[in-house]
Design an enzyme around this catalytic site. Structure first.
Site, PDB file in Angstrom:
ATOM      1  N   PHE A 149      48.383  93.657  64.632  1.00 53.86           N
ATOM      2  CA  PHE A 149      49.372  93.235  65.634  1.00 53.86           C
ATOM      3  C   PHE A 149      50.759  93.801  65.378  1.00 53.86           C
ATOM      4  O   PHE A 149      51.579  93.877  66.283  1.00 53.86           O
ATOM      5  CB  PHE A 149      49.454  91.693  65.682  1.00 53.86           C
ATOM      6  N   LYS A 173      40.419  99.619  69.517  1.00 54.98           N
ATOM      7  CA  LYS A 173      40.329  98.148  69.592  1.00 54.98           C
ATOM      8  C   LYS A 173      41.632  97.626  69.012  1.00 54.98           C
ATOM      9  O   LYS A 173      41.751  97.424  67.818  1.00 54.98           O
ATOM     10  CB  LYS A 173      39.118  97.658  68.780  1.00 54.98           C
ATOM     11  N   GLU A 176      44.336  91.688  69.415  1.00 54.16           N
ATOM     12  CA  GLU A 176      44.266  90.825  70.600  1.00 54.16           C
ATOM     13  C   GLU A 176      45.562  90.029  70.786  1.00 54.16           C
ATOM     14  O   GLU A 176      45.761  89.375  71.810  1.00 54.16           O
ATOM     15  CB  GLU A 176      43.052  89.886  70.500  1.00 54.16           C
ATOM     16  N   SER A 226      44.658  93.485  57.403  1.00 52.55           N
ATOM     17  CA  SER A 226      44.798  92.789  56.125  1.00 52.55           C
ATOM     18  C   SER A 226      43.699  93.259  55.161  1.00 52.55           C
ATOM     19  O   SER A 226      42.671  93.790  55.590  1.00 52.55           O
ATOM     20  CB  SER A 226      44.687  91.287  56.356  1.00 52.55           C
ATOM     21  N   CYS A 281      53.993  96.423  57.270  1.00 51.00           N
ATOM     22  CA  CYS A 281      53.154  96.732  56.098  1.00 51.00           C
ATOM     23  C   CYS A 281      53.979  97.388  55.004  1.00 51.00           C
ATOM     24  O   CYS A 281      53.599  97.390  53.846  1.00 51.00           O
ATOM     25  CB  CYS A 281      52.021  97.649  56.498  1.00 51.00           C
ATOM     26  N   GLU A 382      50.230  88.260  49.923  1.00 50.87           N
ATOM     27  CA  GLU A 382      51.005  88.863  51.005  1.00 50.87           C
ATOM     28  C   GLU A 382      51.360  87.742  51.985  1.00 50.87           C
ATOM     29  O   GLU A 382      50.470  87.113  52.563  1.00 50.87           O
ATOM     30  CB  GLU A 382      50.184  89.940  51.718  1.00 50.87           C
TER      31      GLU A 382
HETATM   32  P1  NAD Z   1      44.113  91.442  60.658  1.00 53.51           P
HETATM   33  O1  NAD Z   1      43.388  91.916  59.453  1.00 53.51           O
HETATM   34  O2  NAD Z   1      44.045  89.993  61.003  1.00 53.51           O
HETATM   35  O3  NAD Z   1      43.550  92.208  61.971  1.00 53.51           O
HETATM   36  C1  NAD Z   1      43.464  93.618  62.015  1.00 53.51           C
HETATM   37  C2  NAD Z   1      42.424  94.006  63.061  1.00 53.51           C
HETATM   38  O4  NAD Z   1      41.135  93.555  62.634  1.00 53.51           O
HETATM   39  C3  NAD Z   1      42.658  93.397  64.443  1.00 53.51           C
HETATM   40  O5  NAD Z   1      42.315  94.337  65.426  1.00 53.51           O
HETATM   41  C4  NAD Z   1      41.714  92.185  64.461  1.00 53.51           C
HETATM   42  O6  NAD Z   1      41.242  91.885  65.766  1.00 53.51           O
HETATM   43  C5  NAD Z   1      40.567  92.645  63.577  1.00 53.51           C
HETATM   44  N1  NAD Z   1      39.976  91.545  62.817  1.00 53.51           N
HETATM   45  C6  NAD Z   1      40.578  90.408  62.394  1.00 53.51           C
HETATM   46  N2  NAD Z   1      39.720  89.643  61.684  1.00 53.51           N
HETATM   47  C7  NAD Z   1      38.549  90.315  61.660  1.00 53.51           C
HETATM   48  C8  NAD Z   1      37.277  90.044  61.076  1.00 53.51           C
HETATM   49  N3  NAD Z   1      37.051  88.931  60.391  1.00 53.51           N
HETATM   50  N4  NAD Z   1      36.295  90.953  61.233  1.00 53.51           N
HETATM   51  C9  NAD Z   1      36.505  92.088  61.921  1.00 53.51           C
HETATM   52  N5  NAD Z   1      37.700  92.400  62.492  1.00 53.51           N
HETATM   53  C10 NAD Z   1      38.705  91.526  62.363  1.00 53.51           C
HETATM   54  O7  NAD Z   1      45.611  91.940  60.531  1.00 53.51           O
HETATM   55  P2  NAD Z   1      46.878  91.540  61.416  1.00 53.51           P
HETATM   56  O8  NAD Z   1      47.265  90.140  61.123  1.00 53.51           O
HETATM   57  O9  NAD Z   1      46.668  91.931  62.832  1.00 53.51           O
HETATM   58  O10 NAD Z   1      47.968  92.546  60.812  1.00 53.51           O
HETATM   59  C11 NAD Z   1      48.698  92.297  59.655  1.00 53.51           C
HETATM   60  C12 NAD Z   1      48.045  92.902  58.428  1.00 53.51           C
HETATM   61  O11 NAD Z   1      47.889  94.309  58.591  1.00 53.51           O
HETATM   62  C13 NAD Z   1      48.885  92.726  57.178  1.00 53.51           C
HETATM   63  O12 NAD Z   1      48.035  92.407  56.114  1.00 53.51           O
HETATM   64  C14 NAD Z   1      49.528  94.099  56.986  1.00 53.51           C
HETATM   65  O13 NAD Z   1      49.903  94.403  55.661  1.00 53.51           O
HETATM   66  C15 NAD Z   1      48.432  94.978  57.447  1.00 53.51           C
HETATM   67  N6  NAD Z   1      48.943  96.287  57.806  1.00 53.51           N
HETATM   68  C16 NAD Z   1      48.757  97.301  56.927  1.00 53.51           C
HETATM   69  C17 NAD Z   1      49.253  98.549  57.208  1.00 53.51           C
HETATM   70  C18 NAD Z   1      49.064  99.687  56.248  1.00 53.51           C
HETATM   71  O14 NAD Z   1      49.499 100.757  56.559  1.00 53.51           O
HETATM   72  N7  NAD Z   1      48.427  99.503  55.119  1.00 53.51           N
HETATM   73  C19 NAD Z   1      49.946  98.768  58.406  1.00 53.51           C
HETATM   74  C20 NAD Z   1      50.121  97.705  59.293  1.00 53.51           C
HETATM   75  C21 NAD Z   1      49.614  96.457  58.970  1.00 53.51           C
END
Ligand code: NAD
Length: 496
Positions: A149, A173, A176, A226, A281, A382
């Site tokens: 997000f 994808k 959401e 994450s 991130c 985090e």
């Molecule tokens: P998230 O892990 O909740 O979701 C990421 C994506 O995975 C979304 O599209 C979500 O719909 C999907 N998703 C969520 N849970 C899932 C599951 N159980 N199974 C399969 N798919 C699933 O992350 P978020 O809250 O949207 O974003 C924040 C996180 O992203 C933080 O941990 C941040 O550090 C990380 N991030 C990392 C970088 C990087 O470059 N390393 C960059 C941006 C964000």
């Protein structure tokens, strides 16, 4: 209520979704739209569309592809304010920050305009008598991108411009929580001349992700999110033989030595910790202050935070907006409570923030914990919110040991005026992106972005040369033209 549908074959699909998710305006706390959450069957339709489109897109000459990218770049430029507004309305970050995100994504599109050069192979004449050898790189097929997000435009743009320029087709994808930016970019790309089906968007949650991970016609997965989700995506997709790069979470440390320019360090840490309400991130979420740097820094951070304006992202005067959802704000708040229980010193307490006329928005003011110890949850986890922790260290050696013991390895920065110390740090630190007096060292599009350890699963970073490599397969051709003087059966293994 506004509905946000999948983008398939060059248009947004109408209102047929069986499952829907709420999309909020984080500044007001209101539900402003509902987004379709794809079923496995809807994912299959998107992959089938991309699979069909791949057959013709891969044959499009490089110069034609590049021209579409030049047009797309111009359309992004012309529409950047509207795209930034869309990001702010669903993510909450302030408009200037959203515009910055668009600009950094646009740089990847500019990089992709050079694809005819990037895909050049190598040629060696006469590797054996009258035999030449050359290497080429070809697209892998349908690529899926799964994105978080916190950068609804930039993170997808780390992926799809490079993948598509290389001749692949792409199914995105997006998160959401803030899905509209993806459809807006898809519409601009179509206007730029991209054929239908080359870039599809399926909205959804774990159901959609799981189908993409197992679909036999998806060749490669790029994901950002994450760490638990990144690890799951990597293991699941790799076990099905797919190429995967899965970027995970972070706990980015800033190391401040006593000789640092303390005003620069304080300006930098406040921007890097509280920009986008800490939901980056590459945000700095832990400062390690060596020797007496801690006292000076604490004072200067305090002065700067006191002058910050927290408000709705659409307000040009606001410097920090709300968190993305109420649920996330409550999770971040629970960490502040945990820090207090664990005995850390809450030097700046942002819990009582009130934003006029936005009482139901998901706001939390900047928080600073001092004298944090490594075993505390606020240090280990985090938090992904405006909560900065400061750890005091006696020496550089103690500080670098702490940094390298951390399971994450996304970004880091050292603040010092000692070139030798900076050089030692960049050599020793086990982190993928390093800043020297630069707090958020996000590589430019022509370098590659990625962390180490639990911040990335897979061996390719995104965009830049590593992105081109990830989205293509290598092929080496060995060729000769018949020469009557070089005839005769030879059962030996070819050698020179
Ligand atoms: P998230 O892990 O909740 O979701 C990421 C994506 O995975 C979304 O599209 C979500 O719909 C999907 N998703 C969520 N849970 C899932 C599951 N159980 N199974 C399969 N798919 C699933 O992350 P978020 O809250 O949207 O974003 C924040 C996180 O992203 C933080 O941990 C941040 O550090 C990380 N991030 C990392 C970088 C990087 O470059 N390393 C960059 C941006 C964000």
């Amino acid at each position: 209520m506004k509905r946000i549908g999948h983008w398939l074959d060059g248009r947004e699909l109408g209102d047929k979704a069986e499952r829907l998710g709420d999309v909020y305006n984080p500044a007001t706390g209101e539900v402003t739209a509902q987004v379709a959450l794809a079923s496995a069957g809807e994912v299959d339709s998107a992959v089938a569309s991309s699979h069909r489109a791949f057959e013709t897109w891969r044959e499009v000459p490089l110069t034609h592809r590049a021209r579409i990218f030049f047009s797309f770049r111009e359309l992004l430029e012309a529409n950047k304010d509207e795209l930034a507004g869309i990001i702010t309305s669903e993510h909450g970050k302030v408009l200037s920050d959203a515009a910055g995100e668009v600009a950094r994504g646009q740089e990847v599109v500019e990089f992709a305009c050079g694809v005819p050069h990037l895909l050049k192979g190598e040629f060696s004449e006469n590797v054996s008598k009258n035999v030449d050898s050359y290497s080429i790189r070809q697209p892998v097929g349908v690529v899926a991108g799964i994105t978080p997000f916190n950068f609804p435009a930039m993170v997808p743009m780390w992926m799809y411009p490079v993948a598509i320029a290389c001749g692949n087709t792409f199914v995105l994808k997006p998160s959401e929580k803030d899905p509209s930016a993806a459809n807006f970019m898809a519409a601009l790309f179509k206007e730029a001349g991209l054929p239908d089906g080359v870039f599809n968007v399926v909205h959804g949650d774990k159901v959609a992700v799981d189908r993409l991970l197992e679909h036999p016609d998806v060749a490669a997965i790029s994901s950002v999110g994450s760490t638990p989700v990144a690890r799951y995506i990597y293991e699941t997709a790799a076990s099905r033989g797919k190429r995967v790069q899965a970027l995970g979470g972070a706990k980015n440390h800033m190391l401040v030595l006593p000789d640092a320019d303390m005003d620069l360090a304080a300006d930098s840490v406040v921007g890097a910790a509280f920009g986008s309400a800490g939901q980056r991130c590459m945000a700095i979420s832990a400062v390690v202050a060596v020797g007496d740097a801690g006292d000076a820094l604490r004072q200067k951070v305090h002065e700067r935070v006191a002058a910050l304006t927290v408000g709705p992202g659409s307000d040009p005067g606001a410097e920090m907006g709300p968190l993305v959802t109420g649920e996330h704000r409550n999770k971040v708040l629970s960490y502040v409570e945990a820090g207090l229980r664990e005995g850390a010193d809450l030097a700046i307490d942002g819990r009582d923030i009130k934003v006029q006329d936005h009482e139901d928005g998901f706001f939390l003011g900047p928080c600073l914990f001092d004298h944090v110890r490594p075993e505390m949850s606020i240090y280990k986890d985090e938090i992904f919110g405006p909560v900065l922790v400061m750890v005091r260290a006696e020496s550089y050696d103690e500080a670098i040991r702490l940094l390298n013991a951390n399971p994450y390895g996304n970004g880091t920065a050292i603040f010092t005026n000692d070139g030798g110390a900076a050089r030692k740090f960049q050599h020793e630190v086990e982190v993928g992106m390093v800043g020297v007096n630069v707090p958020i060292p996000v590589p430019m599009a022509f370098f590659s972005f990625g962390g180490w350890k639990d911040s990335l699963f897979g061996d390719s970073h995104v965009h830049g040369r590593e992105g081109v490599h990830f989205y293509t397969s290598g092929k080496v051709v060995t060729s000769r033209w018949p020469d009557p003087s070089l005839r005769g059966v030879n059962l030996g293994f070819p050698q020179n």
